[in-house]
Scaffold this motif. Structure first.
Motif, PDB file in Angstrom:
ATOM      1  N   THR A  11       0.831  -1.203   0.000  1.00 20.13           N
ATOM      2  CA  THR A  11       0.000   0.000   0.000  1.00 20.13           C
ATOM      3  C   THR A  11       0.864   1.251   0.000  1.00 20.13           C
ATOM      4  O   THR A  11       0.605   2.191  -0.763  1.00 20.13           O
ATOM      5  N   GLY A  12       1.887   1.276   0.827  1.00 16.97           N
ATOM      6  CA  GLY A  12       2.792   2.427   0.858  1.00 16.97           C
ATOM      7  C   GLY A  12       3.496   2.642  -0.466  1.00 16.97           C
ATOM      8  O   GLY A  12       3.603   3.772  -0.953  1.00 16.97           O
ATOM      9  N   ILE A  13       3.954   1.551  -1.056  1.00 19.17           N
ATOM     10  CA  ILE A  13       4.638   1.644  -2.350  1.00 19.17           C
ATOM     11  C   ILE A  13       3.668   2.136  -3.421  1.00 19.17           C
ATOM     12  O   ILE A  13       4.010   2.972  -4.254  1.00 19.17           O
ATOM     13  N   LYS A  14       2.428   1.650  -3.395  1.00 19.02           N
ATOM     14  CA  LYS A  14       1.435   2.061  -4.393  1.00 19.02           C
ATOM     15  C   LYS A  14       1.042   3.524  -4.238  1.00 19.02           C
ATOM     16  O   LYS A  14       0.845   4.219  -5.236  1.00 19.02           O
ATOM     17  N   ILE A  15       0.940   3.991  -3.002  1.00 15.87           N
ATOM     18  CA  ILE A  15       0.606   5.407  -2.788  1.00 15.87           C
ATOM     19  C   ILE A  15       1.724   6.291  -3.328  1.00 15.87           C
ATOM     20  O   ILE A  15       1.479   7.249  -4.066  1.00 15.87           O
ATOM     21  N   VAL A  57      -4.383   5.296 -20.858  1.00 15.30           N
ATOM     22  CA  VAL A  57      -2.991   5.518 -20.436  1.00 15.30           C
ATOM     23  C   VAL A  57      -2.900   5.515 -18.914  1.00 15.30           C
ATOM     24  O   VAL A  57      -2.038   4.846 -18.324  1.00 15.30           O
ATOM     25  N   SER A  58      -3.802   6.228 -18.267  1.00 13.76           N
ATOM     26  CA  SER A  58      -3.794   6.304 -16.799  1.00 13.76           C
ATOM     27  C   SER A  58      -4.031   4.937 -16.171  1.00 13.76           C
ATOM     28  O   SER A  58      -3.376   4.565 -15.194  1.00 13.76           O
ATOM     29  N   ALA A  59      -4.974   4.180 -16.724  1.00 10.62           N
ATOM     30  CA  ALA A  59      -5.266   2.848 -16.186  1.00 10.62           C
ATOM     31  C   ALA A  59      -4.077   1.909 -16.369  1.00 10.62           C
ATOM     32  O   ALA A  59      -3.764   1.115 -15.468  1.00 10.62           O
ATOM     33  N   GLY A  60      -3.418   2.003 -17.509  1.00 14.18           N
ATOM     34  CA  GLY A  60      -2.243   1.160 -17.748  1.00 14.18           C
ATOM     35  C   GLY A  60      -1.127   1.449 -16.770  1.00 14.18           C
ATOM     36  O   GLY A  60      -0.524   0.532 -16.206  1.00 14.18           O
ATOM     37  N   ILE A  61      -0.866   2.726 -16.549  1.00 14.61           N
ATOM     38  CA  ILE A  61       0.165   3.116 -15.576  1.00 14.61           C
ATOM     39  C   ILE A  61      -0.232   2.647 -14.179  1.00 14.61           C
ATOM     40  O   ILE A  61       0.595   2.132 -13.419  1.00 14.61           O
ATOM     41  N   GLY A  62      -1.519   2.796 -13.842  1.00 12.34           N
ATOM     42  CA  GLY A  62      -1.995   2.344 -12.533  1.00 12.34           C
ATOM     43  C   GLY A  62      -1.800   0.850 -12.333  1.00 12.34           C
ATOM     44  O   GLY A  62      -1.392   0.398 -11.256  1.00 12.34           O
ATOM     45  N   ALA A  63      -2.084   0.058 -13.368  1.00 13.51           N
ATOM     46  CA  ALA A  63      -1.903  -1.394 -13.276  1.00 13.51           C
ATOM     47  C   ALA A  63      -0.434  -1.758 -13.110  1.00 13.51           C
ATOM     48  O   ALA A  63      -0.087  -2.637 -12.313  1.00 13.51           O
ATOM     49  N   LEU A  64       0.438  -1.064 -13.845  1.00 13.88           N
ATOM     50  CA  LEU A  64       1.875  -1.312 -13.703  1.00 13.88           C
ATOM     51  C   LEU A  64       2.357  -0.992 -12.294  1.00 13.88           C
ATOM     52  O   LEU A  64       3.149  -1.734 -11.715  1.00 13.88           O
ATOM     53  N   LEU A  65       1.865   0.111 -11.741  1.00 16.13           N
ATOM     54  CA  LEU A  65       2.266   0.496 -10.390  1.00 16.13           C
ATOM     55  C   LEU A  65       1.767  -0.498  -9.351  1.00 16.13           C
ATOM     56  O   LEU A  65       2.454  -0.775  -8.366  1.00 16.13           O
ATOM     57  N   LYS A  66       0.576  -1.047  -9.565  1.00 21.30           N
ATOM     58  CA  LYS A  66       0.036  -2.036  -8.628  1.00 21.30           C
ATOM     59  C   LYS A  66       0.918  -3.283  -8.594  1.00 21.30           C
ATOM     60  O   LYS A  66       1.283  -3.773  -7.532  1.00 21.30           O
ATOM     61  N   VAL A  67       1.282  -3.782  -9.766  1.00 26.23           N
ATOM     62  CA  VAL A  67       2.135  -4.967  -9.844  1.00 26.23           C
ATOM     63  C   VAL A  67       3.505  -4.672  -9.238  1.00 26.23           C
ATOM     64  O   VAL A  67       4.042  -5.474  -8.470  1.00 26.23           O
ATOM     65  N   ALA A  68       4.067  -3.518  -9.574  1.00 26.50           N
ATOM     66  CA  ALA A  68       5.379  -3.148  -9.032  1.00 26.50           C
ATOM     67  C   ALA A  68       5.328  -3.029  -7.512  1.00 26.50           C
ATOM     68  O   ALA A  68       6.260  -3.453  -6.818  1.00 26.50           O
ATOM     69  N   GLY A  69       4.245  -2.482  -6.987  1.00 26.78           N
ATOM     70  CA  GLY A  69       4.094  -2.358  -5.537  1.00 26.78           C
ATOM     71  C   GLY A  69       4.029  -3.703  -4.843  1.00 26.78           C
ATOM     72  O   GLY A  69       4.675  -3.933  -3.814  1.00 26.78           O
ATOM     73  N   GLN A  70       3.258  -4.622  -5.406  1.00 22.19           N
ATOM     74  CA  GLN A  70       3.146  -5.951  -4.807  1.00 22.19           C
ATOM     75  C   GLN A  70       4.466  -6.711  -4.872  1.00 22.19           C
ATOM     76  O   GLN A  70       4.883  -7.342  -3.901  1.00 22.19           O
ATOM     77  N   ARG A  71       5.124  -6.628  -6.009  1.00 17.31           N
ATOM     78  CA  ARG A  71       6.411  -7.328  -6.146  1.00 17.31           C
ATOM     79  C   ARG A  71       7.486  -6.695  -5.272  1.00 17.31           C
ATOM     80  O   ARG A  71       8.296  -7.392  -4.672  1.00 17.31           O
ATOM     81  N   GLY A  72       7.478  -5.373  -5.201  1.00 15.96           N
ATOM     82  CA  GLY A  72       8.449  -4.677  -4.354  1.00 15.96           C
ATOM     83  C   GLY A  72       8.283  -5.042  -2.890  1.00 15.96           C
ATOM     84  O   GLY A  72       9.256  -5.262  -2.172  1.00 15.96           O
ATOM     85  N   ALA A  73       7.033  -5.118  -2.451  1.00 16.30           N
ATOM     86  CA  ALA A  73       6.768  -5.499  -1.060  1.00 16.30           C
ATOM     87  C   ALA A  73       7.204  -6.939  -0.805  1.00 16.30           C
ATOM     88  O   ALA A  73       7.791  -7.243   0.239  1.00 16.30           O
ATOM     89  N   GLY A  74       6.943  -7.820  -1.752  1.00 20.55           N
ATOM     90  CA  GLY A  74       7.364  -9.215  -1.598  1.00 20.55           C
ATOM     91  C   GLY A  74       8.872  -9.352  -1.502  1.00 20.55           C
ATOM     92  O   GLY A  74       9.396 -10.109  -0.678  1.00 20.55           O
ATOM     93  N   LYS A  75       9.584  -8.594  -2.342  1.00 27.11           N
ATOM     94  CA  LYS A  75      11.050  -8.633  -2.292  1.00 27.11           C
ATOM     95  C   LYS A  75      11.569  -8.070  -0.979  1.00 27.11           C
ATOM     96  O   LYS A  75      12.517  -8.606  -0.396  1.00 27.11           O
ATOM     97  N   ALA A  76      10.955  -6.996  -0.510  1.00 27.84           N
ATOM     98  CA  ALA A  76      11.394  -6.392   0.753  1.00 27.84           C
ATOM     99  C   ALA A  76      11.200  -7.362   1.913  1.00 27.84           C
ATOM    100  O   ALA A  76      12.084  -7.517   2.759  1.00 27.84           O
ATOM    101  N   ILE A  77      10.070  -8.030   1.943  1.00 23.91           N
ATOM    102  CA  ILE A  77       9.817  -8.996   3.011  1.00 23.91           C
ATOM    103  C   ILE A  77      10.783 -10.168   2.901  1.00 23.91           C
ATOM    104  O   ILE A  77      11.307 -10.660   3.908  1.00 23.91           O
ATOM    105  N   GLY A  78      11.054 -10.616   1.686  1.00 26.89           N
ATOM    106  CA  GLY A  78      12.035 -11.696   1.497  1.00 26.89           C
ATOM    107  C   GLY A  78      13.404 -11.318   2.014  1.00 26.89           C
ATOM    108  O   GLY A  78      14.091 -12.123   2.646  1.00 26.89           O
ATOM    109  N   LYS A  79      13.817 -10.082   1.767  1.00 28.35           N
ATOM    110  CA  LYS A  79      15.118  -9.615   2.260  1.00 28.35           C
ATOM    111  C   LYS A  79      15.135  -9.541   3.782  1.00 28.35           C
ATOM    112  O   LYS A  79      16.122  -9.901   4.424  1.00 28.35           O
ATOM    113  N   ILE A  80      14.040  -9.057   4.359  1.00 25.70           N
ATOM    114  CA  ILE A  80      13.960  -8.971   5.821  1.00 25.70           C
ATOM    115  C   ILE A  80      14.035 -10.365   6.423  1.00 25.70           C
ATOM    116  O   ILE A  80      14.761 -10.609   7.393  1.00 25.70           O
TER     117      ILE A  80
END
Length: 92
Positions: A11-15, A57-80
């Motif tokens: 959520t933080g990454i997506k915001i 265009v806005s929806a496409g960018i939003g979808a990309l950000l959602k995926v990036a946020g979820q993957r980023g959070a998963g990687k961060a938790i994996g590192k922790i």
């Protein structure tokens, strides 16, 4: 991995990504079209093609950000978890 911590991080990454994405889309739109991004889709003076193009265009960018946020959070938790040697699943 659908933990509370994962959801909070995503959520933080997506915001943050949403704020940056809005600036990028607005700036890119102005660069591409020469005028400001549409603010109101119900504006009768706005051509429907332009409103739809901006929406896609806005929806496409939003979808990309959602995926990036979820993957980023998963990687961060994996590192922790790798660093601490503990499974932090549902600890928050």
């Amino acid at each position: 991995m659908n933990t509370i911590l994962h959801n909070l991080l995503a959520t933080g990454i997506k915001i943050g990504g949403g704020i940056v994405g809005t600036k990028l889309v607005s700036g890119g739109w102005k660069l591409a079209t020469g005028h400001s991004a549409p603010k109101d889709a119900t504006d009768e003076t706005l051509p429907i093609v332009e409103a739809l193009a901006f929406a896609f265009v806005s929806a496409g960018i939003g979808a990309l950000l959602k995926v990036a946020g979820q993957r980023g959070a998963g990687k961060a938790i994996g590192k922790i978890e790798a660093k601490t040697g503990r499974n932090i699943d549902n600890e928050v």
